[in-house]
Design a protein around this motif. Structure first.
Motif, mmCIF file in Angstrom:
data_model
loop_
_atom_site.group_PDB
_atom_site.id
_atom_site.type_symbol
_atom_site.label_atom_id
_atom_site.label_comp_id
_atom_site.label_asym_id
_atom_site.label_seq_id
_atom_site.Cartn_x
_atom_site.Cartn_y
_atom_site.Cartn_z
ATOM 1 N N LEU A 52 0.827 -1.203 0.000
ATOM 2 C CA LEU A 52 0.000 0.000 0.000
ATOM 3 C C LEU A 52 0.866 1.259 0.000
ATOM 4 O O LEU A 52 0.580 2.224 -0.718
ATOM 5 N N GLN A 53 1.937 1.244 0.790
ATOM 6 C CA GLN A 53 2.853 2.389 0.819
ATOM 7 C C GLN A 53 3.562 2.541 -0.519
ATOM 8 O O GLN A 53 3.718 3.649 -1.028
ATOM 9 N N ALA A 54 3.989 1.433 -1.097
ATOM 10 C CA ALA A 54 4.681 1.478 -2.393
ATOM 11 C C ALA A 54 3.771 2.066 -3.464
ATOM 12 O O ALA A 54 4.201 2.896 -4.272
ATOM 13 N N GLU A 55 2.532 1.642 -3.467
ATOM 14 C CA GLU A 55 1.577 2.148 -4.454
ATOM 15 C C GLU A 55 1.337 3.644 -4.245
ATOM 16 O O GLU A 55 1.290 4.414 -5.201
ATOM 17 N N LYS A 56 1.212 4.037 -2.987
ATOM 18 C CA LYS A 56 0.973 5.451 -2.657
ATOM 19 C C LYS A 56 2.130 6.332 -3.140
ATOM 20 O O LYS A 56 1.914 7.429 -3.638
ATOM 21 N N SER A 57 3.353 5.830 -2.999
ATOM 22 C CA SER A 57 4.516 6.626 -3.403
ATOM 23 C C SER A 57 4.964 6.327 -4.835
ATOM 24 O O SER A 57 5.951 6.899 -5.297
ATOM 25 N N ASP A 58 4.244 5.441 -5.515
ATOM 26 C CA ASP A 58 4.569 5.037 -6.888
ATOM 27 C C ASP A 58 6.025 4.572 -6.979
ATOM 28 O O ASP A 58 6.778 4.947 -7.873
ATOM 29 N N HIS A 59 6.411 3.751 -6.003
ATOM 30 C CA HIS A 59 7.770 3.218 -5.937
ATOM 31 C C HIS A 59 7.675 1.786 -5.420
ATOM 32 O O HIS A 59 7.298 1.565 -4.276
ATOM 33 N N HIS A 60 8.005 0.840 -6.263
ATOM 34 C CA HIS A 60 7.716 -0.558 -5.957
ATOM 35 C C HIS A 60 8.976 -1.378 -5.752
ATOM 36 O O HIS A 60 9.899 -1.311 -6.569
ATOM 37 N N PRO A 61 9.020 -2.158 -4.676
ATOM 38 C CA PRO A 61 10.203 -2.966 -4.389
ATOM 39 C C PRO A 61 10.259 -4.217 -5.259
ATOM 40 O O PRO A 61 9.254 -4.656 -5.810
ATOM 41 N N GLU A 62 11.451 -4.768 -5.351
ATOM 42 C CA GLU A 62 11.620 -6.110 -5.881
ATOM 43 C C GLU A 62 11.587 -6.996 -4.633
ATOM 44 O O GLU A 62 12.322 -6.732 -3.683
ATOM 45 N N TRP A 63 10.753 -7.988 -4.617
ATOM 46 C CA TRP A 63 10.705 -8.840 -3.431
ATOM 47 C C TRP A 63 10.243 -10.237 -3.757
ATOM 48 O O TRP A 63 9.696 -10.495 -4.814
ATOM 49 N N ARG A 64 10.523 -11.128 -2.810
ATOM 50 C CA ARG A 64 10.000 -12.475 -2.899
ATOM 51 C C ARG A 64 9.622 -12.919 -1.502
ATOM 52 O O ARG A 64 10.166 -12.435 -0.509
ATOM 53 N N ASN A 65 8.685 -13.832 -1.459
ATOM 54 C CA ASN A 65 8.169 -14.326 -0.194
ATOM 55 C C ASN A 65 8.136 -15.848 -0.245
ATOM 56 O O ASN A 65 7.676 -16.430 -1.217
ATOM 57 N N ALA A 66 8.664 -16.474 0.783
ATOM 58 C CA ALA A 66 8.559 -17.923 0.961
ATOM 59 C C ALA A 66 8.116 -18.151 2.405
ATOM 60 O O ALA A 66 8.884 -17.914 3.342
ATOM 61 N N TYR A 67 6.868 -18.525 2.559
ATOM 62 C CA TYR A 67 6.244 -18.754 3.858
ATOM 63 C C TYR A 67 6.438 -17.561 4.799
ATOM 64 O O TYR A 67 5.748 -16.563 4.664
ATOM 65 N N ASN A 68 7.379 -17.626 5.744
ATOM 66 C CA ASN A 68 7.526 -16.552 6.727
ATOM 67 C C ASN A 68 8.677 -15.596 6.409
ATOM 68 O O ASN A 68 8.988 -14.721 7.199
ATOM 69 N N VAL A 69 9.309 -15.750 5.246
ATOM 70 C CA VAL A 69 10.464 -14.935 4.877
ATOM 71 C C VAL A 69 10.082 -13.951 3.770
ATOM 72 O O VAL A 69 9.442 -14.335 2.787
ATOM 73 N N VAL A 70 10.488 -12.702 3.945
ATOM 74 C CA VAL A 70 10.299 -11.683 2.907
ATOM 75 C C VAL A 70 11.676 -11.097 2.602
ATOM 76 O O VAL A 70 12.357 -10.575 3.488
ATOM 77 N N ASP A 71 12.079 -11.209 1.355
ATOM 78 C CA ASP A 71 13.391 -10.773 0.875
ATOM 79 C C ASP A 71 13.151 -9.591 -0.074
ATOM 80 O O ASP A 71 12.520 -9.746 -1.111
ATOM 81 N N VAL A 72 13.638 -8.399 0.308
ATOM 82 C CA VAL A 72 13.340 -7.165 -0.414
ATOM 83 C C VAL A 72 14.612 -6.530 -0.962
ATOM 84 O O VAL A 72 15.618 -6.435 -0.259
ATOM 85 N N THR A 73 14.541 -6.086 -2.202
ATOM 86 C CA THR A 73 15.587 -5.258 -2.804
ATOM 87 C C THR A 73 14.943 -3.942 -3.225
ATOM 88 O O THR A 73 13.887 -3.941 -3.852
#
Length: 124
Positions: A52-73
């Motif tokens: 929601l924050q990314a959309e609001k600021s029109d700036h989107h992360p690269e990320w992946r999610n595996a169960y309980n892990v979130v990896d963001v660039t």
């Protein structure tokens, strides 16, 4: 259009992010952080708030999610490097993460709860 961080901005802003677990991405002018949440639901809630924050600021992360892990660039693609948009989103994401643990060593294998050595499927 966003501009690359200046040397002064880098010297001022990046050390604190480094202390909180954000690290440089080899070969890119980007930041990476890996959070481990208690479960999938907490990881998903974090991602929802961040989205929601990314959309609001029109700036989107690269990320992946595996169960309980979130990896963001984070990188600003318009300027092919770090901008204030990345700093702002990193700080907001840190606030959304709550009590999640941070994997600081980005060369360590990333394991979600379902991959924890010795865990049985009933443990998750």
């Amino acid at each position: 259009m966003s501009e690359l961080l200046t040397k002064t901005q880098r010297d001022t802003l990046l050390p604190a992010l480094g202390e909180s677990g954000w690290g440089a991405v080899p070969g890119r002018d980007a930041l990476r952080k890996i959070w481990k949440f208690r479960n999938f639901s907490e990881a998903w809630a974090f991602m929802s708030r961040a989205a929601l924050q990314a959309e609001k600021s029109d700036h989107h992360p690269e990320w992946r999610n595996a169960y309980n892990v979130v990896d963001v660039t984070l990188i600003t693609h318009h300027c092919d490097g770090l901008s204030l948009l990345d700093i702002d989103l990193a700080l907001k994401m840190d606030g959304y993460a709550g009590a999640a643990t941070v994997q600081v060593d980005h060369y360590e294998p990333i394991m979600c709860l379902c991959q924890t050595p010795g865990a049985s499927p009933n443990d998750v």
